[in-house]
Enzyme design. Structure first.
Site, PDB file in Angstrom:
ATOM      1  N   ARG A   1     -25.770   0.731   5.784  1.00  0.00           N
ATOM      2  CA  ARG A   1     -25.417  -0.845   5.740  1.00  0.00           C
ATOM      3  C   ARG A   1     -25.663  -1.645   6.970  1.00  0.00           C
ATOM      4  O   ARG A   1     -25.712  -2.685   7.076  1.00  0.00           O
ATOM      5  CB  ARG A   1     -23.845  -0.874   5.402  1.00  0.00           C
ATOM      6  CG  ARG A   1     -23.225  -0.219   4.078  1.00  0.00           C
ATOM      7  CD  ARG A   1     -21.921  -0.094   4.313  1.00  0.00           C
ATOM      8  NE  ARG A   1     -21.197  -1.266   4.325  1.00  0.00           N
ATOM      9  CZ  ARG A   1     -20.558  -1.967   3.261  1.00  0.00           C
ATOM     10  NH1 ARG A   1     -20.772  -1.838   2.052  1.00  0.00           N
ATOM     11  NH2 ARG A   1     -19.729  -2.977   3.581  1.00  0.00           N
TER      12      ARG A   1
ATOM     13  N   LYS B   1       0.623  -1.363   0.022  1.00  0.00           N
ATOM     14  CA  LYS B   1      -0.035  -0.125  -0.034  1.00  0.00           C
ATOM     15  C   LYS B   1       0.845   1.272  -0.083  1.00  0.00           C
ATOM     16  O   LYS B   1       1.590   1.299   0.884  1.00  0.00           O
ATOM     17  CB  LYS B   1      -1.238  -0.017   0.927  1.00  0.00           C
ATOM     18  CG  LYS B   1      -2.019   0.997   1.227  1.00  0.00           C
ATOM     19  CD  LYS B   1      -3.103   0.798   2.305  1.00  0.00           C
ATOM     20  CE  LYS B   1      -4.387   1.765   1.990  1.00  0.00           C
ATOM     21  NZ  LYS B   1      -5.316   1.347   2.945  1.00  0.00           N
TER      22      LYS B   1
ATOM     23  N   GLU C   1     -19.935  -3.096   9.412  1.00  0.00           N
ATOM     24  CA  GLU C   1     -20.933  -2.170   9.971  1.00  0.00           C
ATOM     25  C   GLU C   1     -21.977  -2.970  10.486  1.00  0.00           C
ATOM     26  O   GLU C   1     -22.578  -2.681  11.784  1.00  0.00           O
ATOM     27  CB  GLU C   1     -21.322  -1.098   8.963  1.00  0.00           C
ATOM     28  CG  GLU C   1     -20.533  -0.183   8.485  1.00  0.00           C
ATOM     29  CD  GLU C   1     -19.741  -0.822   7.396  1.00  0.00           C
ATOM     30  OE1 GLU C   1     -18.976  -0.015   6.629  1.00  0.00           O
ATOM     31  OE2 GLU C   1     -19.774  -1.914   6.880  1.00  0.00           O
TER      32      GLU C   1
END
Length: 583
Positions: free
Chosen positions: A360, A247, A332
């Site tokens: 969500r 990353k 979530e």
């Protein structure tokens, strides 16, 4: 002088004509282009720097759009956009906003979905693959999903169903050892084991589900990625290609501080530093100060969030109180059920969510939290009319949450009111409570009285003829409307409703005596919203009601000022409507 390779590339066909050496040079040019744009404009950085090589390798080996690539979240699709006819959105500052930050099928035939939320790519790709098979068509279907996105429940649902497809489906797991923040959960032990054994470990969760499996250690090496794709092109069964990338690859500040550079506001490219902030307190910082004080007073208080501590201001609390902080990953729905269960046992969980992601959790709020009526607290940030892209709008929370039984949804208007509401929410044990953080500069209202009898509004000024009910952050708009009306000789009543989920029938009945018009102001959509509750209450009466808020629509990067004009959320427009109605 070395020739610029990017000037030769406008379509995936152009990528195919390059040598490996030229592709490597192109990768560096693209990486620099992404860095330049994000440093000036803001955007997702770390994910895109990690994906450059496998993106170019995909377009070198496969034949887009016949071969279809589905990007999970799609916040790592900048390199893909650059080589599929949209590099103008990265080269010229004047065109930076001409392409979206996510995949968009309306921009290019090489995109198939508008996606900005996570863990969906495998399900979408499985659907594309099944449609291909039923239509008797050909081509490869590739789902790109990051290791962080694997923590979302829908990723498991997609993998579970994709594994038994029985035809071509390639799932590229882009493993850069990071979610937005650090990965959370047990599955990452297996990913680490697979990395450490170069993919040879007998314990392999992808094989256990039913996928074929291959591992690529050097995911940021062009030749390696080309060979990996060539080996599996046109495969006749589902396979996971587990690719290890870095990353932020190629930019030292982003590899050193991966969490901060996942998404970044404009910064100095040479140093990686952002301009100094204003130092102005926000409601998020007020909330963090309150949380810090509260956790020291009550050891039952804990904080829960789903993978975005930085966006919610939880970084400092995480460092100070690791035993009171729970990052559940990109899960979530789990965060709500987890909090409900903790609250049932006497704990005081505070779940922090962004408004765009709270949708969500709808079933868990309704079923696991509110049916059981457990007194967990949810703090919601980013609930506002904004110029955000279509996938990250925060205006739907009121309509969604205010109609769930048992839930008390509160709208503070000031620093003092926020603190008082949190105190009440944590002290009571009769209801689950949500608190909607205002999206404006912090306001102090030390004179406000806090009577938290359920569903009681606060009348800030008693007038006549017109009553203004300003919800949460829009109370300030209500004050401006009141001032404008006063200048025209109308002494309007001003009301702070505080409760999004309930009606103060006594106060609304009292208004009938000497008011002709009631207006409601809310920072959310009107359909199913707060104002409709007031209109419905007065439905059988002669009281005229005007509701102001957003219309029900998906907007995509429309400036906030333009939306306010469209929705008539400007004092002079509201006053004009009131005067016309009074006539």
């Amino acid at each position: 002088m070395t020739e610029n390779i990017l000037s030769q590339v406008s379509t995936p066909t152009d990528v195919k004509s390059l040598s490996v050496g030229e592709l490597e040079r192109l990768a560096e040019e693209i990486r620099q282009l992404v860095l330049t744009k994000v440093s000036k404009h803001g955007g997702h950085l770390g994910p895109n720097l990690a994906s450059v090589e496998f993106t170019l390798a995909f377009h070198y080996v496969f034949d887009s759009p016949r071969d279809k690539i589905v990007w999970d979240v799609s916040h790592q699709s900048y390199p893909h956009k650059i080589v599929t006819g949209r590099k103008h959105g990265f080269i010229d500052e004047e065109n930076y906003d001409s392409v979206t930050g996510y995949s968009n099928q309306h921009e290019s035939e090489h995109d198939f979905f508008t996606v900005g939320h996570t863990s969906t790519s495998v399900s979408l790709a499985t659907g594309l693959a099944k449609a291909r098979d039923l239509n008797g068509a050909g081509g490869n279907v590739i789902a790109v999903i990051g290791d962080g996105s694997l923590s979302g429940g829908m990723a498991f649902e997609g993998l579970n169903n994709g594994a038994v497809l029985g035809s071509n489906l390639i799932v590229l797991v882009n493993d850069n050892e990071m979610s937005i923040a650090e990965n959370q959960g047990g599955l990452y032990k297996n990913l680490r084991l697979l990395r450490e054994t170069n993919g040879t470990a007998e314990e392999n969760m992808f094989k256990a589900i039913g996928f074929d499996y291959r591992y690529v250690e050097a995911g940021n090496d062009m030749a390696t990625m080309i060979a990996a794709f060539e080996a599996i092109k046109d495969i006749d069964h589902p396979i996971v290609l587990h690719v290890h990338t870095e990353k932020g690859h190629g930019y030292e500040p982003a590899t050193t501080n991966k969490e901060a550079f996942h998404w970044h506001s404009p910064f100095d490219l040479a140093t990686g530093k952002s301009p100094a902030g204003s130092g102005t307190p926000s409601y998020a910082s007020v909330m963090m100060d309150y949380l810090e004080a509260k956790v020291q007073q009550d050891d039952r208080v804990v904080a829960i969030n789903a993978a975005i501590p930085g966006a919610l201001g939880l970084g400092g609390f995480r460092s100070k109180h690791p035993d009171k902080y729970f990052d559940v990953g990109i899960a979530e729905a789990h965060s709500i059920a987890f909090a409900s269960a903790m609250a049932s046992q006497g704990m005081k969980p505070i779940v922090f969510h962004s408004s765009t992601f709270i949708q969500r959790t709808y079933d868990q709020i309704s079923h696991d939290l509110c049916i059981n009526n457990n007194p967990a607290v949810i703090v919601i940030k980013g609930a506002t009319i904004s110029g955000s892209d279509v996938t990250h709008l925060g205006v739907f929370d009121i309509a969604m949450m205010s109609n769930i039984p048992n839930l008390v949804y509160l709208a503070p208007t000031s620093q003092e009111e926020l603190t008082a509401m949190m105190e009440w929410a944590l002290a009571q044990d009769q209801h689950p409570v949500a608190v909607r953080l205002p999206e404006q500069a912090v306001i102090n209202r030390p004179q406000t009285q806090f009577d938290f009898s359920l569903n009681t509004y606060e009348q800030l000024h008693a007038g006549s003829k017109v009553a203004i009910i300003g919800l949460g952050s829009f109370l300030s708009l209500g004050e401006k409307v009141q001032e404008s009306l006063n200048a025209k000789g109308i002494d309007a009543t001003l009301i702070n409703p505080r409760f999004i989920t309930g009606i103060d029938k006594d106060m609304l009945n009292q208004l009938k005596a000497n008011h002709d018009v009631v207006i409601t102001l809310e920072d959310g959509i009107l359909d199913g919203g707060f104002g409709e509750k007031i209109s419905r209450y007065y439905g059988a009466d002669s009281m005229k009601v005007l509701n102001y808020g957003a219309i029900k629509e998906f907007t995509d990067s429309v400036p906030k000022a333009e939306l306010y004009r469209r929705y008539r959320l400007e004092p002079e427009l509201i006053v004009a409507d009131i005067l016309a109605l009074l006539k």
